[in-house]
Design a protein around this motif. Structure first.
Motif, PDB file in Angstrom:
ATOM      1  N   LYS A  62       0.831  -1.203   0.000  1.00  0.00           N
ATOM      2  CA  LYS A  62       0.000   0.000   0.000  1.00  0.00           C
ATOM      3  C   LYS A  62       0.872   1.263   0.000  1.00  0.00           C
ATOM      4  N   ALA A  63       1.874   1.277   0.880  1.00  0.00           N
ATOM      5  CA  ALA A  63       2.756   2.447   0.962  1.00  0.00           C
ATOM      6  C   ALA A  63       3.537   2.640  -0.336  1.00  0.00           C
ATOM      7  N   MET A  64       3.936   1.534  -0.946  1.00  0.00           N
ATOM      8  CA  MET A  64       4.722   1.599  -2.175  1.00  0.00           C
ATOM      9  C   MET A  64       3.894   2.129  -3.343  1.00  0.00           C
ATOM     10  N   SER A  65       2.624   1.711  -3.428  1.00  0.00           N
ATOM     11  CA  SER A  65       1.802   2.038  -4.589  1.00  0.00           C
ATOM     12  C   SER A  65       0.976   3.301  -4.408  1.00  0.00           C
ATOM     13  N   SER A  66       0.984   3.862  -3.210  1.00  0.00           N
ATOM     14  CA  SER A  66       0.177   5.053  -2.936  1.00  0.00           C
ATOM     15  C   SER A  66       0.609   6.210  -3.833  1.00  0.00           C
ATOM     16  N   GLY A  67      -0.332   6.717  -4.604  1.00  0.00           N
ATOM     17  CA  GLY A  67      -0.068   7.875  -5.441  1.00  0.00           C
ATOM     18  C   GLY A  67       0.638   7.586  -6.747  1.00  0.00           C
ATOM     19  N   VAL A  68       0.943   6.311  -7.010  1.00  0.00           N
ATOM     20  CA  VAL A  68       1.617   5.962  -8.267  1.00  0.00           C
ATOM     21  C   VAL A  68       0.557   5.665  -9.311  1.00  0.00           C
ATOM     22  N   LEU A  69       0.594   6.372 -10.430  1.00  0.00           N
ATOM     23  CA  LEU A  69      -0.398   6.199 -11.487  1.00  0.00           C
ATOM     24  C   LEU A  69      -0.168   4.895 -12.236  1.00  0.00           C
ATOM     25  N   GLY A  70      -1.268   4.365 -12.820  1.00  0.00           N
ATOM     26  CA  GLY A  70      -1.178   3.118 -13.563  1.00  0.00           C
ATOM     27  C   GLY A  70      -0.145   3.163 -14.668  1.00  0.00           C
ATOM     28  N   LYS A  71      -0.038   4.306 -15.345  1.00  0.00           N
ATOM     29  CA  LYS A  71       0.911   4.405 -16.454  1.00  0.00           C
ATOM     30  C   LYS A  71       2.361   4.494 -15.975  1.00  0.00           C
ATOM     31  N   SER A  72       2.551   4.717 -14.656  1.00  0.00           N
ATOM     32  CA  SER A  72       3.907   4.807 -14.106  1.00  0.00           C
ATOM     33  C   SER A  72       4.480   3.438 -13.750  1.00  0.00           C
ATOM     34  N   TRP A  73       3.599   2.406 -13.783  1.00  0.00           N
ATOM     35  CA  TRP A  73       4.076   1.049 -13.560  1.00  0.00           C
ATOM     36  C   TRP A  73       4.366   0.408 -14.906  1.00  0.00           C
ATOM     37  N   GLY A  74       5.371  -0.422 -14.953  1.00  0.00           N
ATOM     38  CA  GLY A  74       5.628  -1.215 -16.146  1.00  0.00           C
ATOM     39  C   GLY A  74       5.687  -2.682 -15.776  1.00  0.00           C
ATOM     40  N   LYS A  75       5.891  -3.507 -16.773  1.00  0.00           N
ATOM     41  CA  LYS A  75       6.141  -4.924 -16.556  1.00  0.00           C
ATOM     42  C   LYS A  75       7.649  -5.149 -16.596  1.00  0.00           C
ATOM     43  N   PRO A  76       8.172  -6.056 -15.775  1.00  0.00           N
ATOM     44  CA  PRO A  76       9.609  -6.341 -15.852  1.00  0.00           C
ATOM     45  C   PRO A  76      10.017  -6.652 -17.289  1.00  0.00           C
ATOM     46  N   ARG A  77      11.013  -5.937 -17.782  1.00  0.00           N
ATOM     47  CA  ARG A  77      11.410  -6.112 -19.181  1.00  0.00           C
ATOM     48  C   ARG A  77      11.879  -7.529 -19.452  1.00  0.00           C
ATOM     49  N   VAL A  78      12.455  -8.164 -18.447  1.00  0.00           N
ATOM     50  CA  VAL A  78      12.921  -9.537 -18.645  1.00  0.00           C
ATOM     51  C   VAL A  78      11.747 -10.464 -18.956  1.00  0.00           C
ATOM     52  N   PHE A  79      10.564 -10.198 -18.374  1.00  0.00           N
ATOM     53  CA  PHE A  79       9.382 -11.005 -18.675  1.00  0.00           C
ATOM     54  C   PHE A  79       8.770 -10.601 -20.015  1.00  0.00           C
ATOM     55  N   LYS A  80       8.809  -9.295 -20.320  1.00  0.00           N
ATOM     56  CA  LYS A  80       8.253  -8.836 -21.592  1.00  0.00           C
ATOM     57  C   LYS A  80       8.966  -9.510 -22.759  1.00  0.00           C
ATOM     58  N   HIS A  81      10.279  -9.591 -22.682  1.00  0.00           N
ATOM     59  CA  HIS A  81      11.042 -10.224 -23.746  1.00  0.00           C
ATOM     60  C   HIS A  81      10.802 -11.733 -23.761  1.00  0.00           C
ATOM     61  N   ASP A  82      10.741 -12.332 -22.595  1.00  0.00           N
ATOM     62  CA  ASP A  82      10.597 -13.775 -22.495  1.00  0.00           C
ATOM     63  C   ASP A  82       9.219 -14.231 -22.976  1.00  0.00           C
ATOM     64  N   ARG A  83       8.175 -13.436 -22.682  1.00  0.00           N
ATOM     65  CA  ARG A  83       6.793 -13.863 -22.970  1.00  0.00           C
ATOM     66  C   ARG A  83       6.211 -13.214 -24.223  1.00  0.00           C
ATOM     67  N   GLU A  84       7.076 -12.588 -25.015  1.00  0.00           N
ATOM     68  CA  GLU A  84       6.609 -11.899 -26.213  1.00  0.00           C
ATOM     69  C   GLU A  84       5.807 -12.800 -27.149  1.00  0.00           C
ATOM     70  N   PRO A  85       6.208 -14.089 -27.369  1.00  0.00           N
ATOM     71  CA  PRO A  85       5.406 -14.926 -28.266  1.00  0.00           C
ATOM     72  C   PRO A  85       3.970 -15.121 -27.791  1.00  0.00           C
ATOM     73  N   MET A  86       3.754 -14.991 -26.481  1.00  0.00           N
ATOM     74  CA  MET A  86       2.431 -15.261 -25.921  1.00  0.00           C
ATOM     75  C   MET A  86       1.550 -14.019 -25.852  1.00  0.00           C
ATOM     76  N   PHE A  87       2.127 -12.873 -25.478  1.00  0.00           N
ATOM     77  CA  PHE A  87       1.331 -11.673 -25.247  1.00  0.00           C
ATOM     78  C   PHE A  87       1.690 -10.500 -26.160  1.00  0.00           C
ATOM     79  N   GLY A  88       2.869 -10.540 -26.788  1.00  0.00           N
ATOM     80  CA  GLY A  88       3.288  -9.406 -27.590  1.00  0.00           C
ATOM     81  C   GLY A  88       3.273  -8.136 -26.761  1.00  0.00           C
TER      82      GLY A  88
END
Length: 506
Positions: free
Chosen positions: A105-131
């Motif tokens: 709660k303390a970590m995410s308080s005030g952080v906008l949805g667009k300010s979060w990303g997905k770990p790039r290591v997962f984005k690259h690894d799971r690209e065939p599945m989710f693009g």
């Protein structure tokens, strides 16, 4: 030649050791402990050792809902030594492990949805599945995708999908009736429901028939198995070169899925240009209709990625929620009876209608309790796109990966009480949203914050329609062949299937 070799050596040296060691020291200075990494593998070797020891005792006829040490044995082990917040390493990638709702709660308080990303290591690894579908895209692109997609999930649009859901469900139940009449009462309900959910999402999302839907479904499952049921080196630099066969297989399957979905989208656009399309009748039609509204546009490539995301997320989450529900109801026939009575009271023996679903209060309790004990999405991943201050004491540096352990928080006796591992739907009776949890961030079946799952209302509607249809026609109990084997294959699923003994109601 010597200069080239020196360049390669220096790059390897920095990638494998110097950069991660610097990051490790910086995180330690910021107050984060955790298991000691051994670069360039980080904690992967220890994770595999702990998992192998745990798997030697997995698969049991005895059913325990205390599953955290089964599905995440390394986190359960490290929590005992390092608490509910610590750093661990996938190769040279640091991950902040979080199983403390107050810290979250303390970590995410005030952080906008667009300010979060997905770990790039997962984005690259799971690209065939989710693009670059909604679960992976971020920043202003995430805002644009969300803007185009959200109207497709309006109550009126969801309501229009109900008849197709019931039609596919009744086809499955008629098949069950035929099996029972032929003397076969044992049915693997997880396999059956997953197949039907795939058919439902194919028809309601894309307006495509069983055959094309089955092809997409089977290829997505192959990608899932290829990516998550193998010993790979996610987070280790140049890891794809270490597992070339798996990498090429996932890429090939991803390309085949892309081509199939591209042909569906192209055909739909062609029909629409001739005035013969199905706009407004399914999610793809609604996306095409809304594309370009107020200047927010998705390219055809982005539409393909959203279709992959819908297809996987739209059938997997619901199918697993229903499957785990049937297991728990098989253990608790008194709740089968309570739900049947509620259905009778709400429908008054008339055909089930979407407008009636809000009256199925007890079914809502059961769904929440199942999502607590067996969350289909067992974790949430984030990556900070800016430095985050936690209570002005701890700084999470920009780029830090985060792993939120949903299973741990859903099974934490400090949050839920001593009966945390007991199936107790009535805990959601008076506090329908949080089930009496001591902290509102301790119950996260659909994620949290601005990036909460966009399809949660679709899941709830399909869950109630399918489960009501099953309960009004059949009763069920555990099969002696069932072996309790919850495990993580991206989602939380029963590895060895879910055979139940099914009987038609008189």
């Amino acid at each position: 030649m010597f200069g080239t070799l020196l360049y390669i050596f220096s790059r390897l040296l920095f990638s494998f050791w110097i950069y991660p060691i610097r990051a490790h020291l910086k995180l330690k200075r910021n107050g984060f402990g955790g298991p000691s990494p051994n670069f360039p593998l980080g904690n992967l070797k220890e994770m595999r050792k702990i998992s192998q020891e745990a798997s030697s005792v997995s698969g049991s006829s005895k059913i325990s809902h205390d599953i955290h040490s089964t599905v995440f044995p390394y986190f359960a082990t490290w929590k005992q030594s390092h608490g509910k917040v610590f750093i661990y390493w996938l190769g040279t990638e640091p991950f902040l492990y979080i199983a403390d709702p107050e810290f979250l709660k303390a970590m995410s308080s005030g952080v906008l949805g667009k300010s979060w990303g997905k770990p790039r290591v997962f984005k690259h690894d799971r690209e065939p599945m989710f693009g670059n579908g909604l679960v992976m895209v971020e920043g202003e692109d995430w805002v644009r995708h969300r803007h185009v997609i959200t109207p497709a999930f309006s109550p009126s649009n969801l309501k229009a999908m109900a008849s197709l859901m019931l039609e596919s469900t009744n086809t499955m139940l008629d098949r069950w009736a035929d099996l029972i009449n032929s003397g076969n009462h044992e049915i693997d309900v997880e396999r059956e429901i997953t197949g039907t959910a795939g058919e439902i999402i194919a028809r309601t999302s894309f307006g495509i028939g069983y055959e094309n839907g089955r092809k997409v479904f089977e290829k997505l499952r192959e990608v899932q198995v290829t990516l998550f049921r193998s010993n790979r080196y996610v987070g280790v630099p140049f890891s794809k070169m270490m597992c070339p066969k798996k990498t090429m297989e996932a890429k090939r399957l991803g390309k085949e899925i892309d081509d199939l979905l591209m042909s569906i989208i192209t055909a739909r656009k062609k029909d629409d240009s001739k005035g013969a399309g199905n706009k407004g009748r399914d999610l793809l039609g609604l996306l095409l209709e809304g594309n370009g509204r107020e200047g927010k546009t998705l390219t055809t490539r982005e539409l393909v990625d959203e279709c992959k995301t819908f297809f996987f997320g739209g059938h997997e989450t619901t199918a697993l929620a229903i499957s785990w529900t049937l297991l728990l109801l098989a253990q608790h026939p008194e709740w089968q009876n309570q739900l049947r009575e509620e259905i009778r009271q709400v429908t008054k023996d008339k055909e089930l209608d979407v407008a009636m679903l809000a009256g199925l209060k007890k079914m809502g309790w059961v769904m929440n309790e199942v999502l607590r004990l067996y969350p289909p999405a067992p974790n949430v991943q984030r990556q900070a796109r800016e430095d985050i201050e936690v209570k002005e004491v701890i700084r999470i540096p920009k780029g830090t990966n985060m792993w939120i352990d949903v299973v741990s928080m859903h099974h934490d006796p400090e949050l839920w009480g001593k009966d945390v591992n007991v199936f107790k739907p009535e805990r959601f009776r008076d506090d329908a949203l949080y089930g009496g949890c001591e902290h509102k961030m301790g119950f996260l079946p659909f994620g949290f914050g601005g990036r909460m799952c966009i399809g949660r209302n679709l899941t709830s509607m399909e869950y109630k329609l399918v489960l009501s249809s099953i309960l009004t026609r059949f009763s069920f109990s555990l099969s002696p062949a069932y072996s309790h084997s919850p495990t993580i294959l991206l989602s939380l699923r029963p590895t060895l299937g879910l055979p139940l003994l099914v009987n038609a109601l008189s």
